[in-house]
Design a protein around this motif. Structure first.
Motif, PDB file in Angstrom:
ATOM      1  N   GLY A   1      11.816   6.279  -6.010  1.00  0.00           N
ATOM      2  CA  GLY A   1      12.057   7.672  -6.340  1.00  0.00           C
ATOM      3  C   GLY A   1      13.243   8.336  -5.679  1.00  0.00           C
ATOM      4  O   GLY A   1      14.229   7.703  -5.339  1.00  0.00           O
ATOM      5  N   VAL A   2      13.092   9.618  -5.483  1.00  0.00           N
ATOM      6  CA  VAL A   2      14.161  10.454  -4.965  1.00  0.00           C
ATOM      7  C   VAL A   2      14.455  10.160  -3.498  1.00  0.00           C
ATOM      8  O   VAL A   2      15.582  10.275  -3.056  1.00  0.00           O
ATOM      9  CB  VAL A   2      13.799  11.954  -5.142  1.00  0.00           C
ATOM     10  CG1 VAL A   2      14.826  12.853  -4.505  1.00  0.00           C
ATOM     11  CG2 VAL A   2      13.648  12.283  -6.608  1.00  0.00           C
ATOM     12  N   VAL A   3      13.488   9.717  -2.736  1.00  0.00           N
ATOM     13  CA  VAL A   3      13.685   9.527  -1.299  1.00  0.00           C
ATOM     14  C   VAL A   3      14.074   8.109  -0.887  1.00  0.00           C
ATOM     15  O   VAL A   3      14.499   7.892   0.230  1.00  0.00           O
ATOM     16  CB  VAL A   3      12.435   9.960  -0.500  1.00  0.00           C
ATOM     17  CG1 VAL A   3      12.181  11.432  -0.661  1.00  0.00           C
ATOM     18  CG2 VAL A   3      11.222   9.155  -0.906  1.00  0.00           C
ATOM     19  N   GLY A   4      13.923   7.120  -1.774  1.00  0.00           N
ATOM     20  CA  GLY A   4      14.152   5.735  -1.363  1.00  0.00           C
ATOM     21  C   GLY A   4      12.966   5.241  -0.556  1.00  0.00           C
ATOM     22  O   GLY A   4      11.926   5.883  -0.518  1.00  0.00           O
ATOM     23  N   ASP A   5      13.131   4.100   0.112  1.00  0.00           N
ATOM     24  CA  ASP A   5      12.007   3.576   0.900  1.00  0.00           C
ATOM     25  C   ASP A   5      12.090   3.969   2.371  1.00  0.00           C
ATOM     26  O   ASP A   5      11.263   3.552   3.170  1.00  0.00           O
ATOM     27  CB  ASP A   5      11.886   2.057   0.737  1.00  0.00           C
ATOM     28  CG  ASP A   5      12.909   1.268   1.525  1.00  0.00           C
ATOM     29  OD1 ASP A   5      13.949   1.839   1.927  1.00  0.00           O
ATOM     30  OD2 ASP A   5      12.687   0.063   1.747  1.00  0.00           O
ATOM     31  N   GLY A   6      13.095   4.742   2.724  1.00  0.00           N
ATOM     32  CA  GLY A   6      13.232   5.170   4.111  1.00  0.00           C
ATOM     33  C   GLY A   6      13.862   4.122   5.002  1.00  0.00           C
ATOM     34  O   GLY A   6      13.993   4.320   6.200  1.00  0.00           O
ATOM     35  N   ASP A   7      14.245   2.983   4.423  1.00  0.00           N
ATOM     36  CA  ASP A   7      14.856   1.921   5.220  1.00  0.00           C
ATOM     37  C   ASP A   7      16.104   1.397   4.527  1.00  0.00           C
ATOM     38  O   ASP A   7      17.208   1.802   4.832  1.00  0.00           O
ATOM     39  CB  ASP A   7      13.840   0.805   5.459  1.00  0.00           C
ATOM     40  CG  ASP A   7      14.315  -0.242   6.458  1.00  0.00           C
ATOM     41  OD1 ASP A   7      15.311   0.003   7.169  1.00  0.00           O
ATOM     42  OD2 ASP A   7      13.698  -1.321   6.521  1.00  0.00           O
ATOM     43  N   ARG A   8      15.930   0.522   3.544  1.00  0.00           N
ATOM     44  CA  ARG A   8      17.081  -0.122   2.914  1.00  0.00           C
ATOM     45  C   ARG A   8      17.371   0.329   1.487  1.00  0.00           C
ATOM     46  O   ARG A   8      18.480   0.183   1.007  1.00  0.00           O
ATOM     47  CB  ARG A   8      16.874  -1.635   2.910  1.00  0.00           C
ATOM     48  CG  ARG A   8      16.778  -2.208   4.305  1.00  0.00           C
ATOM     49  CD  ARG A   8      16.560  -3.691   4.248  1.00  0.00           C
ATOM     50  NE  ARG A   8      16.248  -4.183   5.577  1.00  0.00           N
ATOM     51  CZ  ARG A   8      15.860  -5.402   5.834  1.00  0.00           C
ATOM     52  NH1 ARG A   8      15.729  -6.264   4.857  1.00  0.00           N
ATOM     53  NH2 ARG A   8      15.596  -5.767   7.061  1.00  0.00           N
ATOM     54  N   VAL A   9      16.359   0.805   0.792  1.00  0.00           N
ATOM     55  CA  VAL A   9      16.545   1.207  -0.602  1.00  0.00           C
ATOM     56  C   VAL A   9      16.951   2.682  -0.643  1.00  0.00           C
ATOM     57  O   VAL A   9      16.185   3.543  -0.214  1.00  0.00           O
ATOM     58  CB  VAL A   9      15.261   0.997  -1.433  1.00  0.00           C
ATOM     59  CG1 VAL A   9      15.473   1.429  -2.870  1.00  0.00           C
ATOM     60  CG2 VAL A   9      14.796  -0.457  -1.364  1.00  0.00           C
TER      61      VAL A   9
END
Length: 183
Positions: free
Chosen positions: A149-157
């Motif tokens: 989504g809008v935030v990504g995975d918080g790491d690499r995506v």
């Protein structure tokens, strides 16, 4: 009159104090909120259309024959698997690679234990697992709204990223546990 001003002043002061630390809420006039909502809907349509075009081009370049999933992702099972059909509430061990449409890897060897149907993973991966058999392998191309989504995975995506899964294997959790005990 002095009492009214004092009450009004104290009420305003109390409201300001209670708002400290809270996220401010900005309310738009009624006529503006409708325009903002319409603008957001149109912006999301543009993103969805752009991602759909990117996914279609990706699939065409590879000459894949994919099937749509309920979440809007596309999948291609390239090894059917000889095991039982995966059902909701099954606990499975999934090994996969996660990359962008240009082939840049986000995760090269990911192994997750998931409960199918509970959306512990992305919506797209969860929908795919419900279409597979144990031992199956598949490609999954997920638009951002059914991925991270809008935030990504918080790491690499990163945010708003179409992702490609190469699901290398799916095994029942109990089988995975027995295999690890014997090693």
């Amino acid at each position: 009159m002095k009492k009214v001003r004092l009450i009004l002043c104290l009420t305003t002061f109390a409201a300001l104090l209670s708002a400290c630390g809270d996220t401010p809420v900005i309310e738009l006039p009624t006529d503006q909120s409708g325009k903002v909502k319409e603008h957001m809907i149109n912006a999301n349509r543009v993103v969805i259309q752009s991602e759909s075009t990117q996914i279609e081009q990706y699939i065409q370049r590879r000459k894949w024959h994919t099937s749509p999933l309920p979440c809007g992702a596309q999948c291609m099972v390239y090894t059917t698997g000889q095991g039982a059909i995966i059902n909701p509430d099954d606990t499975v061990v999934v090994q996969y690679r996660l990359e962008s449409l240009d082939g840049s890897p986000f995760y090269t060897h990911q192994c997750d234990t998931l409960v199918v149907g509970r959306r512990h993973a992305t919506v797209a991966l969860d929908d795919l697992l419900q279409q597979m058999r144990y031992g199956g392998q598949a490609w999954l191309i997920a638009p951002s709204n059914s991925a991270y989504g809008v935030v990504g995975d918080g790491d690499r995506v990163p945010s708003r990223t179409v992702i490609v899964y190469n699901v290398a294997s799916v095994a029942p959790f109990s089988t995975h546990m027995n295999t690890n005990k014997n090693n």
